[in-house]
Each structure stands twice: as C-alpha cells, then as structure tokens.
Design a protein around this motif. Structure first.
Motif, PDB file in Angstrom:
ATOM      1  N   LYS A  24       0.838  -1.201   0.000  1.00 51.63           N
ATOM      2  CA  LYS A  24       0.000   0.000   0.000  1.00 51.63           C
ATOM      3  C   LYS A  24       0.876   1.255   0.000  1.00 51.63           C
ATOM      4  CE  LYS A  24      -3.694   2.147   2.680  1.00 51.63           C
ATOM      5  NZ  LYS A  24      -4.424   2.077   3.938  1.00 51.63           N
ATOM      6  N   ASN A  25       1.890   1.263   0.865  1.00 47.96           N
ATOM      7  CA  ASN A  25       2.822   2.397   0.933  1.00 47.96           C
ATOM      8  C   ASN A  25       3.584   2.571  -0.369  1.00 47.96           C
ATOM      9  OD1 ASN A  25       2.113   3.113   3.499  1.00 47.96           O
ATOM     10  ND2 ASN A  25       3.790   2.024   4.490  1.00 47.96           N
ATOM     11  N   TYR A  27       2.652   1.792  -3.352  1.00 40.85           N
ATOM     12  CA  TYR A  27       1.739   2.368  -4.339  1.00 40.85           C
ATOM     13  C   TYR A  27       1.612   3.877  -4.147  1.00 40.85           C
ATOM     14  CZ  TYR A  27      -2.629   3.486  -6.717  1.00 40.85           C
ATOM     15  OH  TYR A  27      -3.580   4.062  -7.519  1.00 40.85           O
ATOM     16  N   HIS A  28       1.360   4.307  -2.909  1.00 37.22           N
ATOM     17  CA  HIS A  28       1.129   5.730  -2.654  1.00 37.22           C
ATOM     18  C   HIS A  28       2.388   6.588  -2.823  1.00 37.22           C
ATOM     19  CE1 HIS A  28      -3.079   5.600  -1.804  1.00 37.22           C
ATOM     20  NE2 HIS A  28      -2.894   4.496  -1.118  1.00 37.22           N
ATOM     21  N   LEU A  31       2.839   6.895  -6.582  1.00 42.63           N
ATOM     22  CA  LEU A  31       1.803   7.762  -7.134  1.00 42.63           C
ATOM     23  C   LEU A  31       2.175   9.221  -6.863  1.00 42.63           C
ATOM     24  CD1 LEU A  31      -1.019   7.805  -8.498  1.00 42.63           C
ATOM     25  CD2 LEU A  31      -1.997   7.893  -6.209  1.00 42.63           C
ATOM     26  N   ARG A  32       2.645   9.483  -5.649  1.00 38.92           N
ATOM     27  CA  ARG A  32       3.047  10.845  -5.267  1.00 38.92           C
ATOM     28  C   ARG A  32       4.219  11.324  -6.129  1.00 38.92           C
ATOM     29  NH1 ARG A  32       4.249  10.343   0.396  1.00 38.92           N
ATOM     30  NH2 ARG A  32       2.271   9.265   0.586  1.00 38.92           N
ATOM     31  N   THR A  35       2.964  12.105  -9.636  1.00 40.39           N
ATOM     32  CA  THR A  35       2.206  13.357  -9.602  1.00 40.39           C
ATOM     33  C   THR A  35       3.151  14.544  -9.525  1.00 40.39           C
ATOM     34  OG1 THR A  35       0.476  12.186  -8.415  1.00 40.39           O
ATOM     35  CG2 THR A  35       0.309  14.574  -8.430  1.00 40.39           C
TER      36      THR A  35
END
Ligand SMILES: [Zn+2]
Length: 84
Positions: A24-25, A27-28, A31-32, A35
């Motif tokens: 989960k970490n 992925y985020h 993603l950050r 972005t």
C-alpha cells in the motif's frame, strides 16, 4: 482479489486493494512521485508563460493587446494559463 503491486492473493476484507501495508505504501509513494513530476513540468510552463507576459507587459499594465505572433515567437504555451 489480487494485490495491485505484487499480484499476491489478498486475504481479509473484501474491499482491500493491497496485500500488505508495505504494498500500500509502495503504491502511494510512487503515485506521489509520478504526480510531482507532472506538476513540476506544468509549473515550469506556467512560470515561463508568466515571465513572457511580464516581459511584454511590464509590471504596471493591467490589460493590453498582444499579437499572438509575438507570444508564439517567445514560445508561449497557449494551452496552459491560470486565468484570463
Ligand atoms: Zn502486495
């Protein structure tokens, strides 16, 4: 369900997207990062556009007519602007 990151089978709650906190970490964080790259590129274009306008208009003018050619010559990106 299969984990979006490692493709392992997910156990537990049905609405979970990742098998573990680690996935989960991962992925985020990614993603950050992705972005941030896009935002940086866009930010650079906006800053350059603003500099071009400042160069042409100066600080005091609120409104003036500028030919599109003049802006094109300076590589103004018409697609991106914050307001008119
Ligand atoms: Zn996983």
């Amino acid at each position: 369900m299969i984990c979006k990151i490692c493709n392992k089978k997910i156990t537990g709650r049905k609405d979970k997207l990742f098998c573990s906190v680690k996935c989960k970490n991962y992925y985020h964080v990614n993603l950050r990062k992705a972005t941030a790259v896009v935002v940086k590129e866009l930010d650079n274009i906006l800053h350059r556009n603003r500099s071009i306008l400042l160069e042409i208009m100066g600080k005091r003018k609120i409104q003036c007519r500028v030919s599109r050619m003049v802006l094109e010559k300076k590589h103004f990106v018409f697609k991106y602007h914050t307001h008119q």
